[in-house]
Design a protein around this motif. Sequence first.
Motif, PDB file in Angstrom:
ATOM      1  N   ILE A   1      37.727  23.638  77.065  1.00  8.13           N
ATOM      2  CA  ILE A   1      37.837  22.742  75.922  1.00  8.13           C
ATOM      3  C   ILE A   1      37.805  21.300  76.417  1.00  8.13           C
ATOM      4  CG2 ILE A   1      39.153  22.184  73.848  1.00  8.13           C
ATOM      5  CD1 ILE A   1      38.278  25.148  74.096  1.00  8.13           C
ATOM      6  N   VAL A   2      37.060  20.449  75.722  1.00  9.99           N
ATOM      7  CA  VAL A   2      37.042  19.020  76.027  1.00  9.99           C
ATOM      8  C   VAL A   2      37.547  18.289  74.787  1.00  9.99           C
ATOM      9  CG1 VAL A   2      35.663  17.015  76.679  1.00  9.99           C
ATOM     10  CG2 VAL A   2      35.118  19.269  77.627  1.00  9.99           C
ATOM     11  N   ASP A   3      38.648  17.572  74.933  1.00 11.44           N
ATOM     12  CA  ASP A   3      39.286  16.898  73.803  1.00 11.44           C
ATOM     13  C   ASP A   3      38.980  15.408  73.832  1.00 11.44           C
ATOM     14  OD1 ASP A   3      40.842  16.018  71.741  1.00 11.44           O
ATOM     15  OD2 ASP A   3      42.773  16.502  72.672  1.00 11.44           O
TER      16      ASP A   3
ATOM     17  N   ALA B   1      40.956  16.247  78.862  1.00 13.06           N
ATOM     18  CA  ALA B   1      41.401  15.363  77.795  1.00 13.06           C
ATOM     19  C   ALA B   1      41.255  13.907  78.189  1.00 13.06           C
ATOM     20  CB  ALA B   1      42.859  15.655  77.447  1.00 13.06           C
ATOM     21  N   GLY B   2      40.820  13.096  77.249  1.00  9.68           N
ATOM     22  CA  GLY B   2      40.677  11.662  77.485  1.00  9.68           C
ATOM     23  C   GLY B   2      41.192  10.876  76.299  1.00  9.68           C
TER      24      GLY B   2
ATOM     25  N   GLN C   1      42.171   6.780  79.839  1.00  7.86           N
ATOM     26  CA  GLN C   1      42.826   7.720  80.748  1.00  7.86           C
ATOM     27  C   GLN C   1      42.225   9.098  80.552  1.00  7.86           C
ATOM     28  OE1 GLN C   1      46.869   7.275  79.196  1.00  7.86           O
ATOM     29  NE2 GLN C   1      46.731   9.288  78.217  1.00  7.86           N
ATOM     30  N   LEU C   2      42.292   9.907  81.593  1.00  7.86           N
ATOM     31  CA  LEU C   2      41.818  11.286  81.481  1.00  7.86           C
ATOM     32  C   LEU C   2      42.567  12.171  82.447  1.00  7.86           C
ATOM     33  CD1 LEU C   2      38.507  11.877  83.373  1.00  7.86           C
ATOM     34  CD2 LEU C   2      39.398   9.569  83.167  1.00  7.86           C
ATOM     35  N   THR C   3      42.657  13.453  82.097  1.00  9.10           N
ATOM     36  CA  THR C   3      43.333  14.445  82.915  1.00  9.10           C
ATOM     37  C   THR C   3      42.848  15.817  82.500  1.00  9.10           C
ATOM     38  OG1 THR C   3      45.484  15.233  83.704  1.00  9.10           O
ATOM     39  CG2 THR C   3      45.296  14.744  81.353  1.00  9.10           C
ATOM     40  N   ILE C   4      43.348  16.849  83.176  1.00 12.08           N
ATOM     41  CA  ILE C   4      43.084  18.234  82.785  1.00 12.08           C
ATOM     42  C   ILE C   4      44.425  18.902  82.525  1.00 12.08           C
ATOM     43  CG2 ILE C   4      42.197  20.493  83.514  1.00 12.08           C
ATOM     44  CD1 ILE C   4      40.084  19.095  85.117  1.00 12.08           C
ATOM     45  N   TYR C   5      44.633  19.327  81.284  1.00 13.98           N
ATOM     46  CA  TYR C   5      45.827  20.081  80.922  1.00 13.98           C
ATOM     47  C   TYR C   5      45.542  21.561  81.137  1.00 13.98           C
ATOM     48  CZ  TYR C   5      47.217  15.777  78.474  1.00 13.98           C
ATOM     49  OH  TYR C   5      47.545  14.498  78.163  1.00 13.98           O
TER      50      TYR C   5
END
Length: 349
Positions: free
Chosen positions: A222-224, A248-249, A257-261
């Motif tokens: 999933i890309v949010d 997620a960004g 900001q961006l990361t991977i949950y």
Amino acid sequence: MTLVLIIAAALWALGMWLKTPVQARLYMIGLLYVAVLFAMFALPEGHPIRVQLGGGPGQWLVLGGLVAAILVYRAGLGRVRARAEAVEAAREGSPAAPGAFSETELTRYARHIALREVGGPGQRRLKDAKVLVVGAGGLGAPVLLYLGAAGVGRIGVIDDDAVDLSNLQRQIVHADERLGMPKVASARDAVAALNPHIEIRTYNRRLTPEIAPELFEEYDLIVDGTDSFETRAVVNAAAVATGRAVVAGAITQWEGQLTIYDPAGGAPCMACLFREAPAAGLAPSCAEAGVIGALPGVVGSMMALEAIKEITGAGTTLRGAMLIWDGLDSEARRITVQRRADCPVCGDI
């Protein structure tokens, strides 16, 4: 010449003992070769050092040419081998198999296939992948374009908004002639025009807690790219429930900001970091606070890159880390983020 070869062997052995990278060892030997050539051309004939090195540069030039030819041959062989792996992967299945490549696709993705970290197997994983992009706005726009260009086999996009004139300053997947069109339809047309070899599924509706888990089950990643805390919370809860990772960004004004949950993979979920919605006025929308047009392109492109790395297994992803980009001062910070044992969403995983 024998003395120089002994020195080169000693440098190589020393590098192995010190565990220096092969590239660094080759660099040192290359410097030694350059020093020898410099001595040959700088010193007069008959000089003792020049005599010890063989008397003239001819043999050294021949040796250098042979080594250069070998390196060029090996590089070319690596590219041919990568292409052969992709062709073989295509032949393993029937022409209709999800991972089968046509000659056109092999040419289209040649720059990926040439990369050691991707190659034929990685490109096949991209072709077999199913990615859902939540939001077809500022962040979703570059994500959709780059995932489509990369050859992700199935891309889903969900959004209930329509293309507005104010979107076109930053939402590059849309165009002036598609004003008023549902964003998912506009994005579908743009991505299909870029790459007709992929499947694009559109969902012209808002993501709700009722439909999210079932929809997420159909996708691998999933890309949010949404700008609403409420929608992000829905994405997070459904992703935790279905065991899906989320790239997620978020953006505002000049910063992103961006990361991977991914609690299932040891990373935090969104609720570990942001348990409650920010107070009114603390997190204004882009419409309220403004946003520089190129910022979502920068952050969205990085989100697409993280998704590609996640699918292919290349490099180090942002799982367990958050990247903060300050576009105004061109500064990037990477911070470590961790799960919370008492997280109300993923604490029992």
